[in-house]
Design an enzyme around this catalytic site. Structure first.
Site, short mmCIF file in Angstrom:
data_model
loop_
_atom_site.label_atom_id
_atom_site.label_comp_id
_atom_site.label_asym_id
_atom_site.label_seq_id
_atom_site.Cartn_x
_atom_site.Cartn_y
_atom_site.Cartn_z
N ASP A 318 -54.93 -113.92 -29.59
CA ASP A 318 -55.68 -112.69 -29.32
C ASP A 318 -56.00 -111.92 -30.59
O ASP A 318 -55.38 -112.11 -31.63
CB ASP A 318 -54.87 -111.79 -28.38
CG ASP A 318 -53.55 -111.36 -29.01
OD1 ASP A 318 -52.82 -112.23 -29.50
OD2 ASP A 318 -53.25 -110.15 -29.02
N GLU A 319 -56.99 -111.05 -30.48
CA GLU A 319 -57.33 -110.05 -31.50
C GLU A 319 -57.42 -110.66 -32.91
O GLU A 319 -56.80 -110.18 -33.85
CB GLU A 319 -56.32 -108.90 -31.47
CG GLU A 319 -56.32 -108.14 -30.16
CD GLU A 319 -55.33 -107.00 -30.14
OE1 GLU A 319 -55.65 -105.93 -29.60
OE2 GLU A 319 -54.20 -107.16 -30.66
N VAL A 320 -58.19 -111.72 -33.03
CA VAL A 320 -58.32 -112.41 -34.32
C VAL A 320 -59.53 -111.88 -35.07
O VAL A 320 -60.67 -112.08 -34.67
CB VAL A 320 -58.43 -113.93 -34.11
CG1 VAL A 320 -58.58 -114.64 -35.46
CG2 VAL A 320 -57.21 -114.47 -33.36
#
Length: 525
Positions: A318-320
């Site tokens: 997530d949230e890369v």
């Protein structure tokens, strides 16, 4: 003023009598699939014991025996049970447990059903518990514990509303709770306390978000410098600690889902191995161009496979923010050579990490961004972990992938404005009507992200709101309250029961982590 005086007087009288009465007389949480009861009462014999007459399972590891002894302790709630039992016909002598399966391996999808019957008459009188697996029997023991009450007048444990017949099984196989030991370290006793409380609500997966940007507290024998990223020398877990947590949970019917979040959320990895960073000035996500990155992931998962025996491992995803890859010269050069843009590199990283996990025998859980970005490329053994938006679970199961629901607006415990009513009414199968697709929605999970949570406030952040979600995940849809007000009395009672068992569950009144507004009975907060 008159109403307050009357209320206080009634509750004082009921407390003096030694029990609390609600209108329907049933205060079980979560609500079983089916039940019937009468109006009679029995004392628990001081020699109340466990029998396994007729059971195929012989309890070689004492999982059932230890579970029984724990239940006796929580039933006493630290009171001295020193009253005299008189009249043999009014005494419940023991509990006979019959388990049909010889296998006590804990794994996803095991049969957790049970049948509990407690007669009102007999000579002698025994309660009976049947289950296909020892873990179903443990759930039955927890239900039995909620039927027992310490009478302050007689100073004896009593079972009310006999005879009981309870037939029960879970609605979803995956009923999870996430704790975060990167943002704040959680001491081992706190993690064990959480596991114990999970068993009271029949939650069965502890999602251990072990590492993140802020710290890397776990020992990795293959790459021992990784835990240089811990906050301090004392805020660490050895692999022996991890084994202890896994075994402690397993004996209570709780799986441990271990997570390493890659490629983002990984600054702490580079404290011990700086080459994992794209550069000293741009440290995450992990360097996609460096083969060492994937050797480390392989080493971690190899070490995990020796300890974390649950069939799933969580690989995050997530949230890369890929800007470091496009601004770091050697990574940018690698991308150009491979013919990848930054989105394709993100896909390459996640899929390669998945292959490593699969090679170690795991199936994979990934946060929903991976599905949202390249869902058709994910391994068919992927479970999509929904947390951001509505409709994702519906799309994931329609694509043939399994899914877990943790939508942040309802099931994030660190959101202190999220009420227990919202937790209770959050339906995982919203807009999923096809029976085949419904089976792919394997359950849900409430999440306790640790930015503002440490050992001082962990329990009151989790409980009782997690219990509200636990009933949604355990109880058949037909038996769930259609309005949370219909469940308030039972949850009030269960919250007080948690307190009596030493769990720091917060009052129901108000959102999140709140304190009592003033003097008063536990049952009115």
């Amino acid at each position: 003023m008159e109403r307050k005086t009357w209320t206080f007087s009634v509750w004082f009288l009921l407390g003096f009598l030694g029990f609390v009465v609600f209108v329907d007389g049933v205060n079980l949480w979560p609500m079983p699939m089916s039940l019937s009861h009468g109006v009679q009462s029995l004392y628990l014999s001081k020699d109340f014991g466990l029998s396994m007459k007729g059971s195929a399972y012989k309890d070689p590891s004492n999982i059932l025996k230890d579970g029984f002894l724990r239940v006796l302790e929580i039933v006493k709630a630290a009171h001295v049970v020193d009253g005299l039992v008189t009249g043999s016909n009014a005494v419940l002598q023991g509990l006979n447990v019959v388990v049909f399966s010889l296998d006590d391996e804990l794994q996803f999808g095991i049969d957790e059903s049970y049948k509990l019957s407690i007669p009102a008459t007999g000579n002698p009188i025994y309660a009976h518990l049947e289950a296909h697996t020892v873990y179903g029997a443990l759930h039955g023991l927890q239900t039995f514990s909620q039927l027992c009450h310490f009478n302050f007048t007689t100073r004896i444990i009593e079972v009310h509303l006999l005879p009981w017949i309870i037939v029960d099984q879970p609605r979803f196989s995956y009923r999870g709770l996430l704790i975060d030991t990167s943002r704040h370290y959680q001491p081992l006793p706190m993690i064990k306390n959480v596991i114990d409380a999970m068993t009271y609500t029949k939650l069965n997966v502890l999602h251990w978000h072990i590492v993140d940007t802020q710290s890397f507290p776990l020992e990795i024998p293959s790459y021992p410098k990784l835990w240089n990223g811990a906050y301090s020398l004392s805020e660490r877990y050895t692999m022996a600690d991890a084994v202890e947590i896994v075994q402690y949970a397993q004996r209570r019917g709780v799986n441990i889902l271990a997570e390493i979040d890659v490629p983002g959320h990984a600054f702490s990895w580079g404290i011990g191995y700086p080459s994992l960073w794209p550069s000293v000035d741009c440290q995450q996500p992990l360097d996609v161009s460096n083969e060492f990155t994937f050797k480390v992931i392989d080493g971690i998962l190899s070490d995990f496979s020796k300890v974390f025996k649950f069939k799933f491992v969580h690989l995050g995803g997530d949230e890369v923010n890929t800007s470091c890859w496009t601004t770091t010269p050697h990574v940018k050069k690698w991308l150009r050579k491979q013919g990848l843009n930054e989105t394709q590199a993100y896909e390459y990283f996640v899929l390669r990490a998945q292959k490593i996990a699969l090679a170690h025998g795991y199936e994979i859980v990934n946060w929903e961004e991976t599905f949202n970005t390249f869902g058709d490329k994910l391994s068919p053994k992927t479970v999509v972990h929904n947390w951001l938006g509505g409709g994702v679970a519906q799309k994931a199961v329609a694509a043939g992938l399994r899914c877990i629901v943790s939508n942040q607006d309802k099931w994030y415990l660190d959101h202190l404005d999220a009420t227990w009513q919202g937790f209770y009414m959050n339906e995982p199968l919203t807009n999923i009507t096809d029976p085949k697709q419904q089976k792919l929605l394997i359950g849900g999970e409430v999440c306790t992200w640790g930015e503002h949570i440490d050992g001082s406030d962990l329990e009151q952040t989790i409980w009782p709101r997690a219990a509200a979600a636990a009933e949604r995940l355990w109880t058949s849809f037909e038996k769930l309250a259609k309005d949370p007000r219909q469940a308030t009395g039972r949850l009030d009672h269960f919250r007080c029961l948690l307190n009596q068992r030493g769990v720091a569950a917060a009052p129901l009144a108000g959102p999140g982590r709140v304190a009592p507004e003033g003097p008063g009975s536990c049952y009115q907060q």
